[in-house]
Design a protein around this motif. Sequence first.
Motif, short mmCIF file in Angstrom:
data_model
loop_
_atom_site.label_atom_id
_atom_site.label_comp_id
_atom_site.label_asym_id
_atom_site.label_seq_id
_atom_site.Cartn_x
_atom_site.Cartn_y
_atom_site.Cartn_z
N ASN A 52 -45.80 27.20 18.32
CA ASN A 52 -45.53 25.77 18.17
C ASN A 52 -44.20 25.52 17.49
O ASN A 52 -43.46 24.62 17.86
N GLU A 53 -43.88 26.32 16.49
CA GLU A 53 -42.63 26.11 15.77
C GLU A 53 -41.45 26.45 16.65
O GLU A 53 -40.43 25.75 16.63
N ALA A 107 -40.73 23.60 18.76
CA ALA A 107 -40.11 22.51 18.00
C ALA A 107 -38.65 22.79 17.75
O ALA A 107 -37.84 21.87 17.67
N ARG A 146 -42.54 12.73 7.70
CA ARG A 146 -42.77 13.10 9.10
C ARG A 146 -41.80 12.34 10.01
O ARG A 146 -41.53 11.15 9.79
N ASP A 197 -38.50 20.53 3.96
CA ASP A 197 -39.90 20.56 4.38
C ASP A 197 -40.27 19.34 5.24
O ASP A 197 -41.28 18.67 5.00
N SER A 198 -39.44 19.08 6.23
CA SER A 198 -39.68 17.96 7.14
C SER A 198 -39.54 18.44 8.57
O SER A 198 -38.85 19.44 8.85
N ASP A 199 -40.18 17.74 9.52
CA ASP A 199 -40.06 18.10 10.93
C ASP A 199 -38.99 17.28 11.63
O ASP A 199 -38.98 17.18 12.87
N ASN A 229 -35.75 16.35 13.52
CA ASN A 229 -34.90 17.10 14.45
C ASN A 229 -33.81 16.17 14.95
O ASN A 229 -33.92 15.59 16.03
N ASP A 285 -36.36 24.67 4.92
CA ASP A 285 -37.80 24.88 4.76
C ASP A 285 -38.04 26.16 3.99
O ASP A 285 -37.12 26.93 3.73
N THR A 336 -46.03 18.25 6.89
CA THR A 336 -45.42 19.26 7.76
C THR A 336 -45.65 20.68 7.27
O THR A 336 -46.08 21.54 8.05
N GLU A 381 -49.31 21.73 7.78
CA GLU A 381 -49.64 21.93 9.19
C GLU A 381 -49.14 23.30 9.65
O GLU A 381 -49.83 24.01 10.39
N ARG A 382 -47.97 23.68 9.21
CA ARG A 382 -47.42 24.99 9.61
C ARG A 382 -48.23 26.13 8.99
O ARG A 382 -48.49 27.14 9.65
#
Length: 378
Positions: free
Chosen positions: A23-24, A27, A129, A151-153, A155, A163, A196, A199-200
């Motif tokens: 998944n990462e 992303a 997020r 520590d955020s998703d 992009n 991170d 985030t 979840e990881r």
Amino acid sequence: MRPFRIMATACLTTALFLTGCTNEQDALSNKTETKPATANESQSKQKNTASTSSKVPEQLQKPLKIASINQFSIGTFSSQYISGVKKQVEEFGGEVQIYNADNDLSKMAAYVETAVNQQVDGILIDHGRADAIAPSVKKAVAAGIPVVAFDSDINIPGVTVIDQDDYSLSWNALRSMAQDLNGKGEIVYVWVGGFTPMERRNVMYEAFKKRYPSIKEIARFGTATQNTALDTQSQMEALLQKYPKKGDIDAVFAPWDEFAKGVTRAIQQAGRDEIKVYGIDLSDEDLQLMQEANSPWVSTAATDPADVGKLQVRFLYQKVAGEETPQIYSVQPHLVEKDDLPKSKVSMDEIGKYVEGWGKSDAGTSPWMENLSKDNKQ
């Protein structure tokens, strides 16, 4: 540690990283780099792209006004991270305004827009997020305001995202637990979604369960509140009453130090020292708790939160100076085990004496930073 077969460890490593990281990688596929940079790779890139001049850049001749926008400020990890941010900005002669959104993402987005309207010189993002704050961050970028997130998703081209390599953090803690349990046992999982990094970390935990079907999850709980550690302690106390016999629970996986503190205190008060705790994150308060004689908290995977805050500020100052910074930077985590610590109390500043590789990062540094710091000490 009890013996653990090399083949099992190798299989676990392969299974977790092949299954857990898919998944990462998806992303990251749209980002400038196709994978999180390692410490050595990113440091090398910094040396190649940062200015070689020790002269303070013109853009930094005046004090910068920085906005630090945080999703929450729960626990000692967050407080030490914020302390690192403040210390580095002050060392560079700037001013930083801390905005705490109290876990309200809409408020967090509004704070970003406030910072844009105030025409700050730079914005630091802590957690949050992308589905909630990306539109506001894009406004900052469009306004020419540099942004560095932690520590955020998020992009967004031009926004550097730091991170803690949450997959490695989770794997290190889970590996320690698997070795101690010898691949078999009953465990409790303390976790909450909506963040985030959590979840990881959960991606690796779910892969871990499939690889080790003999390690059974008998209970799961977790909430993020203004008193997370205390609330977790109450929940764990109730669970211990449900499982009152020794052997009912072998271990607890708590992938946040606020969770680990709560379950540790509940286990201590119940006298259930046969239950071991495996956590993620570390602070001075956590260290003191781990070092207590009857502490069940035996290991934690961590980075230095204050050092992360300082690194984030350095990247921001490099952006203001017009220097290139990486799109993605992963801070190298370490496993801190109770058995490796001395009997005397230690602080975060002293961990490097006992944990190989733990120390202050020199990433995101430019020659002029030393002179900028000296100028502001006068």
